[in-house]
Design a protein around this motif. Structure first.
Motif, PDB file in Angstrom:
ATOM      1  N   LEU A 255       9.979  44.987  28.805  1.00 10.30           N
ATOM      2  CA  LEU A 255      10.981  45.301  27.765  1.00 10.30           C
ATOM      3  C   LEU A 255      11.717  46.611  28.059  1.00 10.30           C
ATOM      4  CD1 LEU A 255       8.762  44.237  24.750  1.00 10.30           C
ATOM      5  CD2 LEU A 255      10.976  43.213  25.296  1.00 10.30           C
ATOM      6  N   LYS A 256      11.440  47.208  29.230  1.00  6.70           N
ATOM      7  CA  LYS A 256      12.069  48.481  29.650  1.00  6.70           C
ATOM      8  C   LYS A 256      11.891  49.580  28.603  1.00  6.70           C
ATOM      9  CE  LYS A 256      15.424  46.641  32.888  1.00  6.70           C
ATOM     10  NZ  LYS A 256      15.219  45.169  32.722  1.00  6.70           N
ATOM     11  N   GLY A 257      10.715  49.590  28.000  1.00  4.59           N
ATOM     12  CA  GLY A 257      10.403  50.661  27.047  1.00  4.59           C
ATOM     13  C   GLY A 257      11.118  50.542  25.716  1.00  4.59           C
ATOM     14  N   LYS A 258      11.758  49.380  25.488  1.00  2.00           N
ATOM     15  CA  LYS A 258      12.589  49.281  24.292  1.00  2.00           C
ATOM     16  C   LYS A 258      11.886  48.672  23.083  1.00  2.00           C
ATOM     17  CE  LYS A 258      17.007  48.902  26.676  1.00  2.00           C
ATOM     18  NZ  LYS A 258      18.236  48.108  26.676  1.00  2.00           N
ATOM     19  N   ALA A 259      10.567  48.667  23.108  1.00  2.00           N
ATOM     20  CA  ALA A 259       9.857  48.174  21.920  1.00  2.00           C
ATOM     21  C   ALA A 259       9.008  49.296  21.364  1.00  2.00           C
ATOM     22  CB  ALA A 259       8.978  46.996  22.283  1.00  2.00           C
ATOM     23  N   ARG A 260       8.727  49.224  20.072  1.00  2.00           N
ATOM     24  CA  ARG A 260       7.841  50.224  19.501  1.00  2.00           C
ATOM     25  C   ARG A 260       6.402  49.819  19.819  1.00  2.00           C
ATOM     26  NH1 ARG A 260      11.678  51.011  15.519  1.00  2.00           N
ATOM     27  NH2 ARG A 260      11.023  49.236  14.294  1.00  2.00           N
ATOM     28  N   PRO A 261       5.588  50.755  20.308  1.00  2.00           N
ATOM     29  CA  PRO A 261       4.214  50.416  20.693  1.00  2.00           C
ATOM     30  C   PRO A 261       3.425  49.781  19.549  1.00  2.00           C
ATOM     31  CG  PRO A 261       4.763  52.652  21.383  1.00  2.00           C
ATOM     32  CD  PRO A 261       5.918  52.154  20.590  1.00  2.00           C
ATOM     33  N   ASP A 262       3.634  50.251  18.336  1.00  2.00           N
ATOM     34  CA  ASP A 262       2.850  49.685  17.220  1.00  2.00           C
ATOM     35  C   ASP A 262       3.236  48.233  16.928  1.00  2.00           C
ATOM     36  OD1 ASP A 262       5.251  50.784  16.489  1.00  2.00           O
ATOM     37  OD2 ASP A 262       4.634  51.251  14.439  1.00  2.00           O
ATOM     38  N   THR A 263       4.528  47.907  17.123  1.00  2.00           N
ATOM     39  CA  THR A 263       4.960  46.512  16.944  1.00  2.00           C
ATOM     40  C   THR A 263       4.284  45.625  17.990  1.00  2.00           C
ATOM     41  OG1 THR A 263       7.101  47.411  16.312  1.00  2.00           O
ATOM     42  CG2 THR A 263       6.981  45.019  16.688  1.00  2.00           C
ATOM     43  N   LEU A 264       4.313  46.074  19.234  1.00  2.00           N
ATOM     44  CA  LEU A 264       3.677  45.319  20.310  1.00  2.00           C
ATOM     45  C   LEU A 264       2.193  45.080  20.020  1.00  2.00           C
ATOM     46  CD1 LEU A 264       5.076  46.711  23.665  1.00  2.00           C
ATOM     47  CD2 LEU A 264       4.968  44.311  22.974  1.00  2.00           C
ATOM     48  N   LYS A 265       1.540  46.120  19.563  1.00  2.00           N
ATOM     49  CA  LYS A 265       0.103  46.044  19.304  1.00  2.00           C
ATOM     50  C   LYS A 265      -0.171  44.975  18.243  1.00  2.00           C
ATOM     51  CE  LYS A 265      -3.850  49.092  18.433  1.00  2.00           C
ATOM     52  NZ  LYS A 265      -4.223  49.298  17.028  1.00  2.00           N
ATOM     53  N   GLN A 266       0.634  45.011  17.181  1.00  2.00           N
ATOM     54  CA  GLN A 266       0.457  44.021  16.104  1.00  2.00           C
ATOM     55  C   GLN A 266       0.592  42.593  16.641  1.00  2.00           C
ATOM     56  OE1 GLN A 266       3.306  44.778  13.035  1.00  2.00           O
ATOM     57  NE2 GLN A 266       2.267  46.675  12.390  1.00  2.00           N
ATOM     58  N   ILE A 267       1.645  42.385  17.449  1.00  2.00           N
ATOM     59  CA  ILE A 267       1.901  41.027  17.934  1.00  2.00           C
ATOM     60  C   ILE A 267       0.798  40.575  18.882  1.00  2.00           C
ATOM     61  CG2 ILE A 267       3.561  39.579  19.184  1.00  2.00           C
ATOM     62  CD1 ILE A 267       5.784  41.310  17.987  1.00  2.00           C
ATOM     63  N   PHE A 268       0.307  41.472  19.704  1.00  2.00           N
ATOM     64  CA  PHE A 268      -0.823  41.125  20.582  1.00  2.00           C
ATOM     65  C   PHE A 268      -2.044  40.754  19.757  1.00  2.00           C
ATOM     66  CE2 PHE A 268       1.092  42.916  24.481  1.00  2.00           C
ATOM     67  CZ  PHE A 268       0.668  41.928  25.368  1.00  2.00           C
TER      68      PHE A 268
ATOM     69  N   GLY B 110      18.009  51.458  23.356  1.00  2.00           N
ATOM     70  CA  GLY B 110      17.796  51.044  21.980  1.00  2.00           C
ATOM     71  C   GLY B 110      16.469  50.344  21.896  1.00  2.00           C
ATOM     72  N   ILE B 111      16.150  49.903  20.716  1.00  2.00           N
ATOM     73  CA  ILE B 111      14.869  49.245  20.543  1.00  2.00           C
ATOM     74  C   ILE B 111      15.105  47.763  20.305  1.00  2.00           C
ATOM     75  CG2 ILE B 111      12.995  48.967  18.863  1.00  2.00           C
ATOM     76  CD1 ILE B 111      12.805  51.948  18.706  1.00  2.00           C
ATOM     77  N   VAL B 112      14.297  46.925  20.954  1.00  2.00           N
ATOM     78  CA  VAL B 112      14.364  45.496  20.661  1.00  2.00           C
ATOM     79  C   VAL B 112      13.642  45.297  19.331  1.00  2.00           C
ATOM     80  CG1 VAL B 112      13.719  43.202  21.463  1.00  2.00           C
ATOM     81  CG2 VAL B 112      14.285  44.986  23.107  1.00  2.00           C
ATOM     82  N   SER B 113      14.411  44.917  18.324  1.00  3.98           N
ATOM     83  CA  SER B 113      13.750  44.782  17.033  1.00  3.98           C
ATOM     84  C   SER B 113      13.537  43.294  16.689  1.00  3.98           C
ATOM     85  CB  SER B 113      14.541  45.494  15.941  1.00  3.98           C
ATOM     86  OG  SER B 113      15.898  45.176  16.083  1.00  3.98           O
ATOM     87  N   ASP B 114      14.089  42.416  17.546  1.00  2.00           N
ATOM     88  CA  ASP B 114      13.893  40.980  17.341  1.00  2.00           C
ATOM     89  C   ASP B 114      12.462  40.607  17.724  1.00  2.00           C
ATOM     90  OD1 ASP B 114      13.758  38.267  17.502  1.00  2.00           O
ATOM     91  OD2 ASP B 114      15.556  38.012  18.758  1.00  2.00           O
ATOM     92  N   GLU B 115      11.646  40.350  16.694  1.00  2.00           N
ATOM     93  CA  GLU B 115      10.217  40.101  16.956  1.00  2.00           C
ATOM     94  C   GLU B 115       9.999  38.835  17.779  1.00  2.00           C
ATOM     95  OE1 GLU B 115       7.160  40.762  14.266  1.00  2.00           O
ATOM     96  OE2 GLU B 115       7.951  42.718  13.630  1.00  2.00           O
TER      97      GLU B 115
ATOM     98  N   ILE C 185      10.210  39.781  21.329  1.00  2.00           N
ATOM     99  CA  ILE C 185       9.011  40.520  21.741  1.00  2.00           C
ATOM    100  C   ILE C 185       7.841  39.550  21.909  1.00  2.00           C
ATOM    101  CG2 ILE C 185       7.386  42.348  21.086  1.00  2.00           C
ATOM    102  CD1 ILE C 185       9.677  43.689  19.556  1.00  2.00           C
ATOM    103  N   GLU C 186       7.749  38.621  20.987  1.00  2.00           N
ATOM    104  CA  GLU C 186       6.626  37.682  21.032  1.00  2.00           C
ATOM    105  C   GLU C 186       6.670  36.825  22.306  1.00  2.00           C
ATOM    106  OE1 GLU C 186       5.673  35.955  17.328  1.00  2.00           O
ATOM    107  OE2 GLU C 186       3.692  35.395  18.095  1.00  2.00           O
ATOM    108  N   ARG C 187       7.875  36.434  22.723  1.00  2.00           N
ATOM    109  CA  ARG C 187       7.993  35.650  23.964  1.00  2.00           C
ATOM    110  C   ARG C 187       7.446  36.441  25.149  1.00  2.00           C
ATOM    111  NH1 ARG C 187      12.498  33.805  21.443  1.00  2.00           N
ATOM    112  NH2 ARG C 187      13.956  35.313  22.315  1.00  2.00           N
ATOM    113  N   VAL C 188       7.746  37.752  25.185  1.00  2.00           N
ATOM    114  CA  VAL C 188       7.237  38.594  26.271  1.00  2.00           C
ATOM    115  C   VAL C 188       5.711  38.686  26.185  1.00  2.00           C
ATOM    116  CG1 VAL C 188       7.209  40.939  27.206  1.00  2.00           C
ATOM    117  CG2 VAL C 188       9.370  39.915  26.460  1.00  2.00           C
TER     118      VAL C 188
END
Ligand code: ADP
Ligand code: MG
Length: 490
Positions: A472-485, A427-432, A435-438
């Protein structure tokens, strides 16, 4: 070299798929490997036997005519074409001379002159200095289609031949496999409407192309050298890649055609052409057009499906399953599609969905089938399961990478996507926040990459995203990660 105008016309034979032969009840079984098994006194030409026409074969040719937009002759008859050869036990072939079943019509803009029905010959096998004859094929129904000389290039010829093959397969009248001799092409070739040469012994689409190309060149060179061309039959020599003279016009047969006295003329009304027309399937040209219109496919995509009939059916089933699944999706999860009321955007969303299904089917699943040596109808993946997988992808429950991996699992196990997701905790980790902690951890652990990125090295961001994706074992959307970075590195 001077400009020569090529003129090409085709004569195409196709063995028809019927239970029994054209004029007797011996089986029409092209798979029969034992010689002289499917024979009887009628197809062996014994004296005193009488032919009975095969209704299925006649209906096949009528259906071919209807599909080509041809005219079905109201009245027709069978004629005898007389010649001697060991593969022809009666010393005549029952064919149709001046009243073919079908005349006129077009395919890919090429005018059809006629389509008639005849019987095939036996086959000769030459081995150890002896010639053996197998009559299993003798009397098998054969249709012959003759075009007008409307082709001007080898490409047009092969396009036509492929389209006809596809049409015969759609109609279910012939398997039309050239390599097996189920479809046989003779090409008549001339330059500037001059002397015509007939090419035979062509066993593949490539051979058709090569033979016509070679012959056009040979004729042009001969004319250029001031030679006179001979009206003749030439055979395609596959090994030498050239055409070789077989027989000249002087040796041509006089077949002494005459109406077969054993087969009275008949009216085609008894075969109810209108009933046959109503039963025609959707034909390749119509399907191509509809696929482009309904699913927004370009001609190449549409054509791929039209040629791969199993995939076309699977695709359409998957689309309707997709629509059924979509109705089950709670509104809150419908990521984008229903946020817009704009008709153009809605249409683009639709094309996106059908293209997703198309790509998963024709690229991913097709690849797995090839590797496993399986056919689509025998695979464990059903249209419903594929549709469900793509629903999960579309509503953002899984990434495209996960979808591909899940498809491989579905292919191997036949499990449905929900089961796989639960079992493998996909599944996808949708809790931002999570993701931000990672992201913050990765930034802290990789000061060099962070510094590089700040100096303008954009590749470093990909590196950082990759690190986070790993955690995150591939469970995040790349575009979400990019935004947070980007937010944290600004
Ligand atoms: P024939 O009388 O020699 O059998 P037909 O006119 O009946 O010739 O045509 C037989 C085939 O030859 C058809 O497929 C036709 O399209 C083709 N054909 C006719 N004239 C030409 C030409 N000048 N060049 C190439 N093909 C031709
Ligand atoms: Mg013939």
């Amino acid at each position: 070299m001077a400009d020569y105008q090529p003129t090409i016309g085709l004569e195409i034979h196709a063995e028809l798929k019927t239970r029994t032969k054209m004029f007797c009840d011996s089986l029409n079984d092209p798979e029969e490997a034992r010689p002289n098994v499917n024979v009887c006194p009628v197809c062996l030409g014994h004296p005193g036997t009488l032919p009975v026409p095969n209704r299925q074969a006649i209906e096949h040719v009528v259906r071919v005519g209807l599909a080509l937009g041809s005219s079905v002759s109201a009245a027709t008859k069978f004629d005898r074409k007389n010649y001697f050869y060991p593969d022809l036990p009666k010393a005549y072939q029952i064919s149709q001379y001046d009243k073919p079943l079908v005349h006129g019509g077009t395919l890919l803009g090429v005018r059809i002159r006629r389509v008639h029905l005849e019987e095939d010959t036996g086959t000769l096998v030459h081995a150890d200095g002896a010639s053996l004859v197998d009559y299993n094929r003798a009397g098998v129904p054969l249709m012959e289609l003759v075009t007008e000389p409307d082709f001007t290039s080898a490409e047009q010829v092969t396009d036509f031949a492929r389209e006809l093959q596809l049409m015969l397969r759609y109609l279910g009248v012939s398997d039309a496999n050239m390599e097996k001799g189920e479809m046989r092409i003779e090409a008549n070739v001339s330059l500037n409407m001059g002397t015509k040469v007939e090419l035979k012994n062509i066993n593949s689409f490539k051979a058709v192309h090569d033979a016509v190309t070679y012959e056009l060149k040979r004729q042009a060179e001969a004319l250029e050298a001031g030679e006179k061309l001979r009206q003749e039959t030439r055979g395609w020599d596959e090994a030498k890649q050239k055409t070789v003279a077989q027989r000249s016009k002087e040796e041509a047969h006089d077949y002494r055609y005459f109406p077969d006295p054993d087969l009275p003329p008949f009216e085609t009304a008894v075969f109810e052409p209108e009933r046959l027309r109503a039963g025609l399937p959707e034909l390749p040209a119509a399907k191509r057009e509809r696929f482009a219109r309904e699913y927004g496919f370009d001609p190449k995509q549409a054509d791929w499906l039209v040629i791969e009939k199993d995939f076309a059916n699977f695709f359409e089933d998957a689309v309707s399953e997709y629509d059924a699944w979509w109705k089950e999706v709670p509104d809150i999860e419908k990521v984008k599609r229903f946020k817009t009321q704009n008709a153009d955007e809605q249409k683009n969303e639709r094309i996106l969905e059908t293209t997703l299904i198309y790509n998963f089917l024709t690229s991913d699943l097709k690849g797995m089938l090839n590797v496993a040596g399986q056919t689509l109808p025998h695979s464990k993946i059903t249209p419903e399961k594929l549709a469900h997988l793509i629903i999960f992808l579309r509503i953002g429950k899984i990434t495209s990478r996960q979808a591909k991996d899940m498809l491989a699992t579905m292919f191997a196990t036949g499990d449905d996507p929900e089961t796989i997701m639960a079992r493998e905790n996909i599944g996808i980790v949708s809790d931002e926040g999570e993701i931000e902690r990672v992201v913050l951890d990765v930034i802290a652990a990789n000061p060099a990459a962070v510094a590089d990125y700040r100096k303008g090295k954009t590749a470093s961001l990909q590196f950082l995203i990759g690190k986070s994706m790993g955690i995150l074992k591939g469970k995040a959307r790349p575009d979400t990660l990019k935004q947070i970075f980007e937010r944290n590195l600004a």
